[in-house]
Design a protein around this motif. Structure first.
Motif, PDB file in Angstrom:
ATOM      1  N   ASN A 210      -0.013   0.468   5.968  1.00 40.67           N
ATOM      2  CA  ASN A 210      -1.084   1.332   6.477  1.00 40.67           C
ATOM      3  C   ASN A 210      -0.540   2.708   6.882  1.00 40.67           C
ATOM      4  O   ASN A 210      -0.609   3.102   8.046  1.00 40.67           O
ATOM      5  CB  ASN A 210      -1.807   0.670   7.658  1.00 40.67           C
ATOM      6  CG  ASN A 210      -2.447  -0.629   7.259  1.00 40.67           C
ATOM      7  OD1 ASN A 210      -3.119  -0.708   6.240  1.00 40.67           O
ATOM      8  ND2 ASN A 210      -2.225  -1.674   8.041  1.00 40.67           N
ATOM      9  N   PRO A 211      -0.003   3.451   5.925  1.00 43.10           N
ATOM     10  CA  PRO A 211       0.675   4.716   6.229  1.00 43.10           C
ATOM     11  C   PRO A 211      -0.199   5.785   6.878  1.00 43.10           C
ATOM     12  O   PRO A 211       0.315   6.671   7.555  1.00 43.10           O
ATOM     13  CB  PRO A 211       1.190   5.182   4.872  1.00 43.10           C
ATOM     14  CG  PRO A 211       0.351   4.493   3.866  1.00 43.10           C
ATOM     15  CD  PRO A 211      -0.043   3.187   4.493  1.00 43.10           C
ATOM     16  N   SER A 212      -1.486   5.717   6.725  1.00 44.66           N
ATOM     17  CA  SER A 212      -2.370   6.738   7.300  1.00 44.66           C
ATOM     18  C   SER A 212      -2.817   6.408   8.717  1.00 44.66           C
ATOM     19  O   SER A 212      -3.459   7.231   9.374  1.00 44.66           O
ATOM     20  CB  SER A 212      -3.597   6.936   6.409  1.00 44.66           C
ATOM     21  OG  SER A 212      -3.196   7.396   5.142  1.00 44.66           O
TER      22      SER A 212
ATOM     23  N   ASP B 214       0.806  -1.217   0.000  1.00 46.27           N
ATOM     24  CA  ASP B 214       0.000   0.000   0.000  1.00 46.27           C
ATOM     25  C   ASP B 214       0.845   1.275   0.000  1.00 46.27           C
ATOM     26  O   ASP B 214       0.359   2.350   0.297  1.00 46.27           O
ATOM     27  CB  ASP B 214      -0.973   0.008   1.179  1.00 46.27           C
ATOM     28  CG  ASP B 214      -0.294  -0.113   2.526  1.00 46.27           C
ATOM     29  OD1 ASP B 214       0.910  -0.431   2.567  1.00 46.27           O
ATOM     30  OD2 ASP B 214      -0.964   0.090   3.549  1.00 46.27           O
ATOM     31  N   VAL B 215       2.120   1.142  -0.353  1.00 40.57           N
ATOM     32  CA  VAL B 215       3.011   2.294  -0.483  1.00 40.57           C
ATOM     33  C   VAL B 215       3.563   2.288  -1.910  1.00 40.57           C
ATOM     34  O   VAL B 215       4.234   1.350  -2.317  1.00 40.57           O
ATOM     35  CB  VAL B 215       4.169   2.244   0.540  1.00 40.57           C
ATOM     36  CG1 VAL B 215       5.105   3.418   0.352  1.00 40.57           C
ATOM     37  CG2 VAL B 215       3.615   2.217   1.965  1.00 40.57           C
TER      38      VAL B 215
ATOM     39  N   TRP C 261       6.205  10.079  -1.099  1.00 33.79           N
ATOM     40  CA  TRP C 261       7.395  10.752  -0.574  1.00 33.79           C
ATOM     41  C   TRP C 261       8.111   9.932   0.496  1.00 33.79           C
ATOM     42  O   TRP C 261       9.298  10.078   0.714  1.00 33.79           O
ATOM     43  CB  TRP C 261       7.050  12.139  -0.048  1.00 33.79           C
ATOM     44  CG  TRP C 261       6.121  12.152   1.137  1.00 33.79           C
ATOM     45  CD1 TRP C 261       4.756  12.218   1.113  1.00 33.79           C
ATOM     46  CD2 TRP C 261       6.491  12.090   2.512  1.00 33.79           C
ATOM     47  NE1 TRP C 261       4.250  12.187   2.387  1.00 33.79           N
ATOM     48  CE2 TRP C 261       5.301  12.114   3.276  1.00 33.79           C
ATOM     49  CE3 TRP C 261       7.702  12.013   3.193  1.00 33.79           C
ATOM     50  CZ2 TRP C 261       5.292  12.067   4.653  1.00 33.79           C
ATOM     51  CZ3 TRP C 261       7.696  11.970   4.582  1.00 33.79           C
ATOM     52  CH2 TRP C 261       6.500  12.001   5.293  1.00 33.79           C
ATOM     53  N   TYR C 262       7.429   9.033   1.174  1.00 34.00           N
ATOM     54  CA  TYR C 262       8.002   8.235   2.258  1.00 34.00           C
ATOM     55  C   TYR C 262       8.402   6.826   1.814  1.00 34.00           C
ATOM     56  O   TYR C 262       8.833   6.012   2.620  1.00 34.00           O
ATOM     57  CB  TYR C 262       7.018   8.152   3.436  1.00 34.00           C
ATOM     58  CG  TYR C 262       5.626   7.759   3.004  1.00 34.00           C
ATOM     59  CD1 TYR C 262       5.251   6.432   2.893  1.00 34.00           C
ATOM     60  CD2 TYR C 262       4.682   8.731   2.682  1.00 34.00           C
ATOM     61  CE1 TYR C 262       3.978   6.074   2.483  1.00 34.00           C
ATOM     62  CE2 TYR C 262       3.405   8.390   2.270  1.00 34.00           C
ATOM     63  CZ  TYR C 262       3.065   7.055   2.170  1.00 34.00           C
ATOM     64  OH  TYR C 262       1.811   6.709   1.754  1.00 34.00           O
ATOM     65  N   PHE C 263       8.268   6.548   0.508  1.00 28.82           N
ATOM     66  CA  PHE C 263       8.536   5.203  -0.017  1.00 28.82           C
ATOM     67  C   PHE C 263       9.923   4.693   0.381  1.00 28.82           C
ATOM     68  O   PHE C 263      10.063   3.574   0.869  1.00 28.82           O
ATOM     69  CB  PHE C 263       8.394   5.162  -1.547  1.00 28.82           C
ATOM     70  CG  PHE C 263       8.821   3.853  -2.146  1.00 28.82           C
ATOM     71  CD1 PHE C 263       7.975   2.753  -2.121  1.00 28.82           C
ATOM     72  CD2 PHE C 263      10.080   3.714  -2.711  1.00 28.82           C
ATOM     73  CE1 PHE C 263       8.376   1.536  -2.653  1.00 28.82           C
ATOM     74  CE2 PHE C 263      10.485   2.489  -3.246  1.00 28.82           C
ATOM     75  CZ  PHE C 263       9.634   1.398  -3.216  1.00 28.82           C
TER      76      PHE C 263
ATOM     77  N   GLN D 221      10.679   1.378   2.523  1.00 26.44           N
ATOM     78  CA  GLN D 221      11.423   0.308   1.862  1.00 26.44           C
ATOM     79  C   GLN D 221      12.683  -0.057   2.658  1.00 26.44           C
ATOM     80  O   GLN D 221      12.971  -1.236   2.880  1.00 26.44           O
ATOM     81  CB  GLN D 221      11.808   0.729   0.448  1.00 26.44           C
ATOM     82  CG  GLN D 221      12.587  -0.336  -0.304  1.00 26.44           C
ATOM     83  CD  GLN D 221      13.061   0.155  -1.665  1.00 26.44           C
ATOM     84  OE1 GLN D 221      13.358   1.330  -1.853  1.00 26.44           O
ATOM     85  NE2 GLN D 221      13.106  -0.758  -2.618  1.00 26.44           N
ATOM     86  N   THR D 222      13.409   0.948   3.115  1.00 26.48           N
ATOM     87  CA  THR D 222      14.640   0.713   3.877  1.00 26.48           C
ATOM     88  C   THR D 222      14.347   0.001   5.196  1.00 26.48           C
ATOM     89  O   THR D 222      15.056  -0.940   5.569  1.00 26.48           O
ATOM     90  CB  THR D 222      15.369   2.046   4.133  1.00 26.48           C
ATOM     91  OG1 THR D 222      15.671   2.654   2.874  1.00 26.48           O
ATOM     92  CG2 THR D 222      16.644   1.848   4.914  1.00 26.48           C
TER      93      THR D 222
END
Length: 115
Positions: free
Chosen positions: A30-32, A2-3, A8-10, A14-15
């Motif tokens: 679930n970034p939100s 879901d990213v 901008w935070y990918f 990922q890291t």
């Protein structure tokens, strides 16, 4: 899952996934969602494990009045963060399902940076 690469935070997500810090999230980040204290504890504990910290004795965590609210699989990682003085509770509770406030997050990150 879901990213998106365009988010901008990918790169950060990922890291952290590649380092194993988000392994407990499965395929959805679930970034939100609001970050809960238990999730922050898991992230910090997993980071400390990655950095070579190993004191996962659970006495400090199980002493919290609400320790039974923690997911069993998260206790050892959270224990490392508690034992290293990075995380603490309040009034004898850890409050794992509560959201992590900005002030708490700042204090946690400061303690981690000055470790």
């Amino acid at each position: 899952d879901d990213v998106a690469k365009a988010d901008w935070y990918f790169k950060g997500v990922q890291t952290l996934y590649e380092a194993g810090l988000l392994k407990d999230y499965g395929v959805k980040f679930n970034p939100s969602d609001v970050l809960k204290r238990e999730e922050m504890g898991l992230l910090i504990g997993n980071y400390l494990l990655l950095m070579g910290y190993t004191d996962s004795s659970v006495e400090g965590v199980i002493a919290f009045k609400d320790a039974s609210d923690l997911k069993t699989k998260n206790v050892k990682a959270i224990a490392i963060a508690v034992n290293e003085g990075i995380l603490s509770g309040s009034y004898g509770k850890y409050m794992p399902k509560d959201p992590m406030s900005r002030e708490e997050a700042t204090a946690v990150l400061f303690k981690l940076m000055t470790k």
